[in-house]
Design a protein around this motif. Structure first.
Motif, PDB file in Angstrom:
ATOM      1  N   VAL A  72      -5.224  -7.045   1.511  1.00 42.96           N
ATOM      2  CA  VAL A  72      -3.696  -7.143   2.035  1.00 42.96           C
ATOM      3  C   VAL A  72      -3.765  -5.624   2.812  1.00 42.96           C
ATOM      4  CG1 VAL A  72      -1.377  -7.582   1.944  1.00 42.96           C
ATOM      5  CG2 VAL A  72      -3.098  -8.552   0.596  1.00 42.96           C
ATOM      6  N   LEU A  98      -3.603 -10.339   6.388  1.00 40.65           N
ATOM      7  CA  LEU A  98      -4.140 -10.822   5.301  1.00 40.65           C
ATOM      8  C   LEU A  98      -5.609 -11.063   5.920  1.00 40.65           C
ATOM      9  CD1 LEU A  98      -4.225 -12.173   2.481  1.00 40.65           C
ATOM     10  CD2 LEU A  98      -3.561 -14.408   3.807  1.00 40.65           C
ATOM     11  N   ILE A 192       2.282 -14.038  -1.252  1.00 41.37           N
ATOM     12  CA  ILE A 192       1.339 -14.371  -0.266  1.00 41.37           C
ATOM     13  C   ILE A 192       1.394 -15.868  -0.121  1.00 41.37           C
ATOM     14  CG2 ILE A 192      -0.723 -14.352   0.780  1.00 41.37           C
ATOM     15  CD1 ILE A 192      -1.096 -11.336  -0.239  1.00 41.37           C
TER      16      ILE A 192
END
Length: 321
Positions: A72, A98, A192
């Motif tokens: 990330v 990402l 996420i």
């Protein structure tokens, strides 16, 4: 002014006197100060927190080839562009990047200055930790769809910034890193998975999914890029048919297995010439080429100039910096 929508935030999560945009900007400002203080004048810094690296640039950069590992990237100041195949991803303080697989890309800082340098935190993702969290959530097999690149951007929320800030603060509390670091990393992965980008990560980590099988093929090439590549053998590694592997491999990486291997070879040859001082012929053979002339052709096509000329120009840029 349009009021932003807040997801998964309890009524007591924010002080009544601080709106969501204000809290996000306040957290970003704190991170700018923390990252800037730690990295100083360096271009990059591997922190004492495992998997956390800081970056700083004082001017835009030219496009350069790199391989992004599962990670990330949180930009707290400035803007960067990463190109995977023909798709470009811009990320800045409003959106994080990402990456779910090892991906050869072209990257460049597009917004930076001495007064307002580009500042970024990168967290390497532990896929085993992702699978651990997936094992705790209700069945979401319907969300683990493949067919999209293993790279995307998503909104940087206040909760995301807060977690990264607490993770970076551990640099000043080394006695807490082993325990608290794991907890905060799990929180980041959890956020996420719950957001729009979670599908990319979920499909790579879910055992049995086509994306996860394709990830095995990607891993094999990454670990054996110097060896001859037979796609039928690679399909067996992935437990897939050849045509199915080609389809999913291109969907995830925006390139074929052979193109993926070629980019890894060329990038590693470039590194060995630049860092280890190898000449073009030796670098070519080290990364698996049997023909120096083929290496020179493919290198020139990929990087825009011959190997030695390219390395000389990179060294000049390095000296200027």
């Amino acid at each position: 002014m349009e009021t932003p929508t807040v997801h998964q935030t309890s009524p007591t999560a924010l002080p009544f006197s601080l709106s969501v945009p204000d809290r996000r900007e306040d957290l970003r400002t704190q991170l700018v100060s923390s990252v800037g203080a730690l990295i100083g004048t360096e271009a990059s810094l591997q922190t004492s927190i495992p998997g956390v690296t800081l970056y700083r640039y004082c001017a835009p950069t030219l496009p350069e080839s790199a391989t992004y590992e599962p990670s990330v990237a949180l930009v707290v100041q400035g803007r960067k562009r990463v190109t995977l195949g023909r798709t470009s991803f811009d990320y800045d303080p409003s959106r994080f990047l990402l990456t779910s697989l090892d991906l050869p890309v072209t990257s460049q800082v597009v917004e930076a200055s001495r007064e307002v340098p580009y500042l970024c935190m990168r967290l390497k993702l532990d896929i085993a930790m992702v699978r651990e969290l997936l094992g705790r959530e209700p069945d979401k097999a319907g969300l683990a769809r493949s067919g999209k690149p293993a790279m995307t951007t998503a909104e940087t929320t206040a909760e995301f910034l807060d977690a990264f800030g607490r993770l970076l603060d551990l640099h000043h509390a080394p006695q807490d890193i082993d325990y608290m670091g794991g907890l905060i990393k799990r929180e980041i992965i959890y956020r996420i998975l719950q957001g729009a980008a979670g599908q990319r990560l979920r499909s790579i980590a879910t055992i049995g999914e086509n994306s996860q099988r394709t990830a095995k093929a990607v891993e094999w090439i990454r670990d054996n890029y110097t060896k001859p590549l037979r796609v039928d053998m690679l399909a067996k590694v992935a437990c897939m048919g050849v045509s199915t592997l080609h389809h999913h491999f291109r969907a995830l990486t925006s390139m074929s297995p052979l193109q993926y291997q070629k980019q890894l070879r060329l990038q590693e040859a470039r590194r060995r010439m630049l860092v280890d001082g190898l000449d073009a012929a030796h670098a070519a053979f080290e990364v698996g080429y049997e023909s120096a002339s083929q290496f020179n052709r493919e290198y020139s096509r990929f990087f825009g100039q011959s190997p030695m000329r390219d390395v000389r120009s990179l060294r000049v840029v390095g000296d200027d910096e």
